[in-house]
Motif scaffolding. Structure first.
Motif, short mmCIF file in Angstrom:
data_model
loop_
_atom_site.label_atom_id
_atom_site.label_comp_id
_atom_site.label_asym_id
_atom_site.label_seq_id
_atom_site.Cartn_x
_atom_site.Cartn_y
_atom_site.Cartn_z
N GLU A 193 0.81 -1.22 0.00
CA GLU A 193 0.00 0.00 0.00
C GLU A 193 0.84 1.26 0.00
O GLU A 193 0.41 2.30 -0.44
N ARG A 194 2.09 1.13 0.54
CA ARG A 194 2.95 2.31 0.51
C ARG A 194 3.31 2.69 -0.93
O ARG A 194 3.54 3.86 -1.22
N ARG A 195 3.45 1.67 -1.77
CA ARG A 195 3.85 1.92 -3.16
C ARG A 195 2.66 1.87 -4.12
O ARG A 195 2.62 2.60 -5.10
N ILE A 196 1.74 0.95 -3.84
CA ILE A 196 0.57 0.81 -4.70
C ILE A 196 -0.66 0.97 -3.82
O ILE A 196 -1.13 0.02 -3.19
N PRO A 197 -1.17 2.18 -3.73
CA PRO A 197 -2.34 2.37 -2.86
C PRO A 197 -3.56 1.65 -3.42
O PRO A 197 -3.65 1.36 -4.63
N GLU A 198 -4.47 1.36 -2.53
CA GLU A 198 -5.69 0.65 -2.93
C GLU A 198 -6.52 1.55 -3.83
O GLU A 198 -6.65 2.75 -3.62
N GLN A 199 -7.09 0.94 -4.87
CA GLN A 199 -7.91 1.66 -5.83
C GLN A 199 -9.33 1.09 -5.80
O GLN A 199 -9.54 -0.09 -5.49
N ARG A 200 -10.31 2.01 -6.10
CA ARG A 200 -11.69 1.57 -6.15
C ARG A 200 -12.26 1.92 -7.53
O ARG A 200 -12.11 3.04 -8.00
N LEU A 201 -12.93 0.94 -8.10
CA LEU A 201 -13.54 1.12 -9.41
C LEU A 201 -15.05 1.20 -9.23
O LEU A 201 -15.70 0.23 -8.81
N PHE A 202 -15.62 2.42 -9.49
CA PHE A 202 -17.04 2.64 -9.28
C PHE A 202 -17.82 2.28 -10.54
O PHE A 202 -17.44 2.65 -11.66
N LEU A 203 -18.95 1.56 -10.32
CA LEU A 203 -19.85 1.16 -11.39
C LEU A 203 -21.22 1.74 -11.05
O LEU A 203 -21.89 1.32 -10.08
N ARG A 204 -21.66 2.68 -11.83
CA ARG A 204 -22.90 3.40 -11.51
C ARG A 204 -23.99 3.00 -12.49
O ARG A 204 -23.76 2.95 -13.69
N SER A 205 -25.17 2.74 -11.99
CA SER A 205 -26.33 2.43 -12.81
C SER A 205 -27.45 3.43 -12.49
O SER A 205 -27.24 4.37 -11.70
N SER B 229 -30.20 2.98 -10.77
CA SER B 229 -30.79 2.82 -9.44
C SER B 229 -29.77 2.81 -8.31
O SER B 229 -30.10 3.13 -7.16
N GLU B 230 -28.57 2.44 -8.63
CA GLU B 230 -27.60 2.31 -7.54
C GLU B 230 -26.19 2.53 -8.07
O GLU B 230 -25.97 2.57 -9.28
N THR B 231 -25.28 2.62 -7.13
CA THR B 231 -23.86 2.78 -7.44
C THR B 231 -23.07 1.72 -6.69
O THR B 231 -23.22 1.59 -5.47
N ARG B 232 -22.26 1.04 -7.37
CA ARG B 232 -21.41 0.00 -6.78
C ARG B 232 -19.95 0.33 -7.08
O ARG B 232 -19.64 1.07 -7.99
N PHE B 233 -19.08 -0.33 -6.28
CA PHE B 233 -17.66 -0.15 -6.53
C PHE B 233 -16.95 -1.49 -6.31
O PHE B 233 -17.42 -2.35 -5.59
N ILE B 234 -15.82 -1.57 -7.00
CA ILE B 234 -14.97 -2.77 -6.87
C ILE B 234 -13.65 -2.32 -6.28
O ILE B 234 -13.01 -1.38 -6.76
N ARG B 235 -13.27 -2.96 -5.22
CA ARG B 235 -12.04 -2.61 -4.55
C ARG B 235 -10.88 -3.38 -5.18
O ARG B 235 -10.91 -4.60 -5.24
N LEU B 236 -9.91 -2.64 -5.63
CA LEU B 236 -8.70 -3.25 -6.21
C LEU B 236 -7.59 -3.15 -5.18
O LEU B 236 -6.97 -2.10 -4.99
N ARG B 237 -7.37 -4.25 -4.51
CA ARG B 237 -6.36 -4.28 -3.47
C ARG B 237 -4.96 -4.24 -4.08
O ARG B 237 -4.76 -4.57 -5.26
#
Length: 439
Positions: A14-26, A28-36
């Motif tokens: 995480e110090r070198r590659i911080p965690e990323q989140r990929l948001f998927l919006r529709s 009715s709702e919004t979701r995200f995928i966590r890229l560890r």
């Protein structure tokens, strides 16, 4: 424990590659995928491997393409060199053939000159014999005439002596003076005629002697010319025989054994016999021997010509081709002939006269023709697209026996050509190169 290690690994990443989140919006709702960090590291490593494999594969393909281009260029250069060498050999063969034809024409001309010279020498010899016979007759007649003259002179002397002794002795020795006068007149006329005949005979003898000297001089000139022609013929035979001996020796054939076999096959005789070369003159054994040696050389050359027709010294192809494989080991196996690639359907010719012993399919060879020749030789022609002869058929050099093809164990259109001696395969190029000394 493994969870703690994974947690520490994630914290370090995480110090070198911080965690990323990929948001998927529709709607009715919004979701995200966590890229560890671990997932990102795995994805980056896979992408790097894919990129590295692509670079390496591209480099290999480029190197292979460059290498193939160089190989093709080298193959084209070798093909051009082969074709240039083949053209040079064809030109040299044509020159040797023209020289052989010119030599045969010179031989024929020289033999005609020898025949004419022999005829002239025989005619001069007959003429000389006739002149010698005439001179002998003239000399015999002259001796007889001179004997008669001497007898007449003795008779005149005797009569003159009787007349000088006196009338009584003359009366007792002769019937009358008139008879003595008549006798003297007859004797004088006989002496005159004898002297005239003697002078005429002497002139004839001188003329005959001069003519005999001229004939002898012409004979010497003819004999000298005869020697020059013989020397030229001997030299021509020697020069012409050398390349023939070299050709057969280079092909591994004993010229003497070859000539003896051909002679046994062409030993027919018959018909009335006459002198092949008439004798030049009495005691001309040397000329007869020289003529015999020349004729033996010409006979040997004729036997060589028959042997050449029976041995595979010709090329099986007359169209454009290139050598693709030589005699020897290939891919760990023995290659018992040479391969010549050309156009599909190119005519294939017999390289010597012989008998067809196989004409059809043969494992590995495809359509194959085998011809048995003299001297224990045989030739094979493989991978033909079409066979044009039958088993038992008699063929001559230059007869078309098939067409070039790609049948049997073959990777392309070509002719597989073999030469066998006593059933053992030998290098066909030995015969082809040996023929370059003559053809």
């Amino acid at each position: 424990m493994p969870a703690r290690l994974i947690g520490r690994f994630n914290a370090a990443l995480e110090r070198r590659i911080p965690e990323q989140r990929l948001f998927l919006r529709s709607d009715s709702e919004t979701r995200f995928i966590r890229l560890r960090p671990v997932t990102q590291a795995v994805a980056m490593a896979g992408f790097s491997l894919l990129l590295a494999w692509t670079i390496v594969a591209t480099a290999i393909l480029l190197m292979d393409s460059i290498g193939s281009g160089s190989a093709r260029e080298q193959a084209r250069r070798e093909q051009a060199n082969y074709e240039a060498r083949l053209d040079a050999l064809s030109v040299e063969r044509d020159q040797r053939a023209q020289e052989a034809v010119a030599a045969q024409e010179r031989f024929a001309l020289a033999m005609r000159q020898v025949s004419a010279m022999q005829s002239a020498l025989l005619a001069s010899e007959e003429r000389r014999k006739e002149l010698e016979t005439g001179i002998g007759v003239i000399q015999a007649t002259l001796r007889r005439t001179m004997g008669e003259r001497d007898q007449a002179l003795a008779r005149v002397t005797e009569l003159a002596a009787v007349a000088s002794e006196g009338p009584q002795t003359a009366a007792s020795a002769a019937p009358s003076g008139a008879d003595v006068a008549d006798t003297l007149g007859v004797l004088t006329a006989a002496l005159g005629r004898t002297a005239a005949e003697r002078d005429a005979m002497a002139e004839l003898a001188d003329a005959a002697k001069s003519e005999a000297d001229e004939v002898a001089y012409e004979k010497r000139l003819l004999e000298e010319r005869h020697d020059e022609i013989f020397a030229s013929l001997e030299e021509a035979v020697t020069i012409s025989m050398a390349p023939l001996d070299k050709m057969f020796s280079s092909a591994g054939l004993d010229p003497d054994d070859l000539i003896e076999q051909v002679r046994r096959g062409y030993s027919g005789q018959g018909g009335p016999l006459g002198p092949l070369v008439p004798p030049v003159a009495a005691g001309s054994d040397d000329s007869a021997e020289r003529a015999g040696r020349i004729l033996e050389g010409l006979d040997r050359m004729n036997l060589y010509r028959l042997a050449v027709e029976k041995a595979p010294f010709a090329m099986p192809l007359k169209t454009s081709f290139r050598y693709t494989s030589g005699f020897g080991r290939r891919w760990g196996r023995a290659h018992e002939g040479i391969d010549m690639a050309g156009a599909l359907g190119s005519p294939v010719y017999a390289t010597a006269e012989g008998t067809v012993v196989h004409a059809g399919w043969e494992s590995g060879y495809g359509n194959m023709v085998e011809i048995r020749h003299e001297f224990g030789l045989a030739t094979r022609y493989g991978h033909l697209s079409k066979v044009r002869v039958e088993v038992g058929q008699r063929v001559s050099r230059g007869d078309r026996i098939g067409d070039m093809g790609n049948t049997g164990r073959s990777t392309g259109t070509h002719l597989h050509y073999e030469v066998r001696t006593g059933g053992t395969a030998v290098n066909p190029m030995t015969f082809i190169k040996a023929a370059n000394n003559v053809f």
